[in-house]
Scaffold this motif. Structure first.
Motif: not given
Length: 491
Positions: A21-24, A410-415
């Motif tokens: 979930e990217e960052c907050g 765009y900020g999501v950790d995807t394989p």
């Protein structure tokens, strides 16, 4: 670096089967002991990043102070001793899951980042990903910049340092005009709280009012925890500069563009008690389940969510289909921390450490499992095996998003794309791979209808960023293309 906890499920079951979930980000100005409000806000945003967190404050007598820690907010920012080192009525904070930079990174990668400029200090916290960061970093290093971290976000500080503008907000505008990709930023000077969203508005940012002060947050649930009043969303391409004396001043530093908010925020990333675009996230997810049932009916005895992210969609599916809803899988709510050492035997338990089947409810039934997504499929296979071991007669998967066939930049950790199940298999092949009686995904049009677009997806100009499903990237991922990433061919 030692682990933040003696035992953490994500470390055990680190198969990348959920998008991270990217960052907050959170900021507050004009409130006594602002760091306490920021810590509470970050606690509400913990789902957006569990790797590390940081807080920066400013006090006229003490100057700038910061604390950065690995692990959960609840474990790091509740100490009265620590919080006394963060005085002041102005503060920003960040919770992180690394999407750019090295994994398991050093403390220097933990935000917010701080810089001292000729007109005073400034700190920034960034949610998103800069798609031209490699090119910017190379250019800045060649011109003498010395980087302290592996994070793409640090580019913003260096671009600000090289800007010739008169004050920090103007320098930030100047810097962000050079940045490509997705960004929501909270920043602070000695007197100002600043919030910015990229021109496409890919990542979220909202404005709240707390007493005589103001706050900025990734989601409205972070406003609720401190009793703040939700005012509005920061608009795509908008910069707000907030002071305790003058309130909120809005600027539009970027050329207007059609909004491309991340549609996966509706599906999974945002907390269900948040509000996006005036819509309840919970209600949107329930409506996704309704659309899913309309598109992909199946005869069964029980609709069961894969907790917790599949629950609202399963409720909607059950209501629309008339099939009873039941909690056939129970989540261990205390999985984040335990005294059990992660021995090889424990590691092999995998998903069973996190989820357990309600055998009395499952046995002999045809079960529909509703989940938010399928990434690699490893967890889905394990859950299917658990359901069958409990005596289920049939197992049908219904997925509350289209097939995830493309990586996010765009900020999501995807394989990597080749590790995404939907990138290499058809729906029928995925069904056989998972070993279930049927597998169906909501269509992209169905997802758009669920989020409020009555006519579905506008193919000529999609209303959201849906690149992870469609392969249509609203901002070209320049760095990844240079590394050999192949964009989807134009149809």
């Amino acid at each position: 670096m030692p682990p933040a906890h003696p035992f953490d499920f994500d470390a055990v079951n680190s198969d990348g089967d959920k998008l991270k979930e990217e960052c907050g980000i959170f900021g507050a100005v004009g409130v006594t002991d602002a760091a306490n409000f920021v810590a509470l806000g970050l606690h509400a945003l913990q789902h957006r990043g569990q790797e590390a967190g940081g807080i920066v404050t400013y006090d006229p007598d003490e100057g700038f102070n910061s604390a950065r820690r690995f692990g959960y907010v609840r474990d790091n920012f509740t100490s009265q001793t620590l919080m006394k080192t963060l005085p002041g009525a102005l503060s920003i904070g960040h919770v992180r899951y690394s999407t750019a930079g090295s994994k398991g990174a050093a403390i220097r990668d933990v935000q917010p980042f701080f810089g001292e400029f000729s007109m005073g200090g400034a700190a920034i916290a960034h949610n998103g990903n800069i798609t031209n960061a490699d090119a910017l970093r190379r250019e800045l290093i060649e011109r003498g910049s010395i980087f302290q971290s592996s994070s793409d976000s640090e580019c913003i500080i260096h671009l600000m340092a090289r800007s010739l503008q008169r004050n920090i907000p103007e320098r930030m505008e100047d810097a962000l005009r050079r940045v490509e990709g997705a960004f929501s930023v909270v920043a602070m000077t000695r007197t100002k709280l600043i919030g910015v969203r990229d021109p496409l508005g890919v990542r979220p940012l909202v404005l709240g009012k707390i007493g005589d002060g103001w706050c900025l947050a990734s989601e409205t649930c972070a406003l609720d925890i401190i009793g703040a009043e939700y005012v509005r969303e920061i608009e795509p391409g908008e910069m707000v500069v907030i002071t305790a004396e003058d309130g909120v001043q809005s600027h539009r530093p970027f050329r207007p563009q059609p909004s491309k908010f991340c549609i996966f925020e509706h599906v999974y990333f945002s907390r269900p008690d948040s509000i996006i675009g005036g819509q309840s996230v919970y209600e949107t997810r329930r409506q996704i389940g309704v659309e899913l049932a309309r598109e992909n009916p199946v005869e069964a005895d029980l609709v069961c969510p894969v907790p917790d992210s599949g629950t609202p969609a399963a409720i909607g599916f059950a209501h629309e289909s008339g099939i009873p809803f039941g909690m056939g899988i129970i989540r261990n709510q205390y999985m984040g921390r335990t005294f059990i050492e992660p021995t090889e035997h424990i590691r092999n338990m995998g998903v069973r450490l996190k989820l357990n089947v309600n055998r009395a409810l499952i046995k002999g039934k045809r079960v529909i499992l509703v989940d938010d997504s399928v990434v690699r499929g490893t967890t889905s296979r394990k859950i299917k095996e658990m359901i069958l071991d409990a005596g289920a007669a049939e197992v049908h998967f219904r997925i509350a998003s289209p097939p995830t066939a493309w990586p996010c930049f765009y900020g999501v950790d995807t394989p990597q794309r080749e590790k995404l199940l939907a990138a290499t298999m058809s729906e029928e092949e995925m069904c056989q791979h998972l070993g279930v009686d049927s597998l169906k995904f909501i269509s992209l049009d169905g997802l758009y209808r669920a989020v409020g677009e009555a006519e579905g997806r506008d193919k000529s100009c999609p209303q959201y960023c849906d690149a992870c499903f469609s392969g249509e990237y609203p901002v070209e991922p320049a760095d990844m293309i240079k590394k050999g990433f192949q964009m989807k061919a134009a149809e």
